[in-house]
Design a protein around this motif. Structure first.
Motif, PDB file in Angstrom:
ATOM      1  N   PHE A 129    -106.036 148.029  72.032  1.00  0.00           N
ATOM      2  CA  PHE A 129    -106.686 148.952  71.102  1.00  0.00           C
ATOM      3  C   PHE A 129    -106.111 150.357  71.249  1.00  0.00           C
ATOM      4  CE2 PHE A 129    -110.512 145.923  71.613  1.00  0.00           C
ATOM      5  CZ  PHE A 129    -109.929 145.027  70.720  1.00  0.00           C
ATOM      6  N   ALA A 130    -105.743 150.725  72.482  1.00  0.00           N
ATOM      7  CA  ALA A 130    -105.161 152.047  72.719  1.00  0.00           C
ATOM      8  C   ALA A 130    -103.852 152.212  71.946  1.00  0.00           C
ATOM      9  CB  ALA A 130    -104.915 152.259  74.212  1.00  0.00           C
ATOM     10  N   VAL A 140    -100.359 143.223  63.520  1.00  0.00           N
ATOM     11  CA  VAL A 140    -100.579 142.514  64.773  1.00  0.00           C
ATOM     12  C   VAL A 140    -100.497 141.019  64.482  1.00  0.00           C
ATOM     13  CG1 VAL A 140    -102.212 142.011  66.631  1.00  0.00           C
ATOM     14  CG2 VAL A 140    -102.024 144.343  65.738  1.00  0.00           C
ATOM     15  N   LEU A 141     -99.519 140.348  65.100  1.00  0.00           N
ATOM     16  CA  LEU A 141     -99.354 138.899  64.924  1.00  0.00           C
ATOM     17  C   LEU A 141    -100.029 138.200  66.100  1.00  0.00           C
ATOM     18  CD1 LEU A 141     -98.094 136.215  63.995  1.00  0.00           C
ATOM     19  CD2 LEU A 141     -95.916 136.982  64.940  1.00  0.00           C
ATOM     20  N   ILE A 142    -101.088 137.464  65.838  1.00  0.00           N
ATOM     21  CA  ILE A 142    -101.801 136.802  66.935  1.00  0.00           C
ATOM     22  C   ILE A 142    -101.135 135.471  67.243  1.00  0.00           C
ATOM     23  CG2 ILE A 142    -104.040 136.004  67.779  1.00  0.00           C
ATOM     24  CD1 ILE A 142    -105.367 137.907  65.855  1.00  0.00           C
ATOM     25  N   ALA A 143    -100.606 135.351  68.451  1.00  0.00           N
ATOM     26  CA  ALA A 143     -99.836 134.162  68.828  1.00  0.00           C
ATOM     27  C   ALA A 143    -100.436 133.487  70.049  1.00  0.00           C
ATOM     28  CB  ALA A 143     -98.379 134.547  69.072  1.00  0.00           C
ATOM     29  N   THR A 144    -101.771 133.387  70.077  1.00  0.00           N
ATOM     30  CA  THR A 144    -102.398 132.609  71.155  1.00  0.00           C
ATOM     31  C   THR A 144    -102.128 131.138  70.860  1.00  0.00           C
ATOM     32  OG1 THR A 144    -104.453 132.698  69.886  1.00  0.00           O
ATOM     33  CG2 THR A 144    -104.201 134.294  71.658  1.00  0.00           C
ATOM     34  N   LYS A 162    -110.153 144.521  62.773  1.00  0.00           N
ATOM     35  CA  LYS A 162    -110.423 144.933  61.397  1.00  0.00           C
ATOM     36  C   LYS A 162    -110.604 146.451  61.246  1.00  0.00           C
ATOM     37  CE  LYS A 162    -112.081 142.364  57.562  1.00  0.00           C
ATOM     38  NZ  LYS A 162    -112.960 141.288  57.100  1.00  0.00           N
ATOM     39  N   PRO A 163    -111.460 147.085  62.098  1.00  0.00           N
ATOM     40  CA  PRO A 163    -111.712 148.531  61.909  1.00  0.00           C
ATOM     41  C   PRO A 163    -110.454 149.395  62.035  1.00  0.00           C
ATOM     42  CG  PRO A 163    -113.235 147.575  63.526  1.00  0.00           C
ATOM     43  CD  PRO A 163    -112.223 146.541  63.238  1.00  0.00           C
TER      44      PRO A 163
END
Lengths: 200, 200
Positions: A129-130, A140-144, A162-163
């Motif tokens: 978040f920082a 941001v590509l979420i690759a879990t 989202k925010p």
């Protein structure tokens, strides 16, 4: 069970602490160490202590680093606007191996797993978040991993991101290249249909 | 292929020197070491160095020993008239585990294998023959593996032992307990018939 002479038994016990190593494999590995040259044995012992004491996490992306920023964060040629969120450093290497991804990473250090007592505070979310505070990061590509826990983590992350007003994407689901339709499981096939794309 | 940060890559390379450990397993093991406590990592490194520097071969039977005679040769309760000849120390442990064998051992340190440049001079034969000089040993049980090389070594040994006038025996061949006739190979079944015994 009969025990080996002490120094050997201690080495076998040490190997048994490694994941997936049972007592027979541990004995086989310990005996092979006895056949090492003195230099190789010394190098092995040093490698353990060095890796343990000299590796730290990158203050930006939480990947493994020797000191300060990791090699990806230090690389000016990387696209700072794209962050790929992965579970651990091994996943970073999986991406690096394809030599096509030019964005940066963020290593979570695990996935949400209430069963194992891992909640959001145990993951490197604060650090992620920082990075979104200024306007550098656009996507941001979420690759879990495509597992139950990886999915839950991806959903949670998507909601939390989202925010920040960045684009959030997820790796595509579908048939693995070289796979066989006949052996594809129903869920994967269903996702492959859902995610179908026009061909030109 | 992309490389991990240096201390980690060195640890992976060290693990890869172990038999049967490929690059993926080596990476998995190396990462698990990073999750060790400092004490466990230190204990692992020490175990390697200790095993390497503190283990010697027993001057009588050539089994592994911390100093002087090994635990079997030092044991007064052992039947000194029976010597079981095995390939290596792991085979000694296989016998010790059944807790029935009360004789002594002799560790050859390998088997005859011209392909790998191992001839009679590379095995601990001199030490075995030295034990037969006085009349203590009455029987030598040859327990090399039932492989081509183990068989060749057994034949060679039997021939060499003849002049000493001791009884020479070989482990029995046959069906493994709990095995299935249907899946027994022809040679084993043939040997089981040859070695059949009257039942009372």
């Amino acid at each position: 069970m009969a025990e080996y002479v002490l120094p050997l038994q201690e080495l076998i016990d040490a190997f048994r602490k490694l994941p997936g190593i049972g007592s027979k494999t541990a004995a086989r590995l310990a005996f092979s160490v006895l056949n090492f040259t003195d230099e190789d044995a010394r190098a092995f012992a040093d490698a353990i202590l060095n890796a343990k004491s000299n590796l730290h996490t990158c203050p930006v992306c939480c990947n493994l680093s020797v000191d300060g920023l990791c090699s990806v964060c230090r690389d000016d040629g990387r696209d700072q606007s794209l962050v790929c969120v992965v579970e651990n450093s091994r996943d970073v290497m999986a991406f690096e191996r394809i030599r096509e991804y030019r964005g940066t990473y963020h290593v979570l250090g695990g996935v949400l797993s209430p069963m194992h007592g891992i909640g959001p505070e145990q993951l490197h979310l604060k650090e992620l978040f920082a990075r979104l505070r200024d306007d550098t990061v656009k996507e941001v590509l979420i690759a879990t991993n495509p597992t139950v826990e990886g999915e839950a983590t991806a959903s949670y992350l998507a909601k939390m991101l989202k925010p920040f007003g960045v684009e959030v994407s997820r790796l595509a689901y579908g048939l693995p290249v070289g796979g066989d339709l006949e052996y594809a499981d129903e869920v994967t096939l269903h996702r492959a249909i859902e995610g179908r794309r026009p061909i030109y």
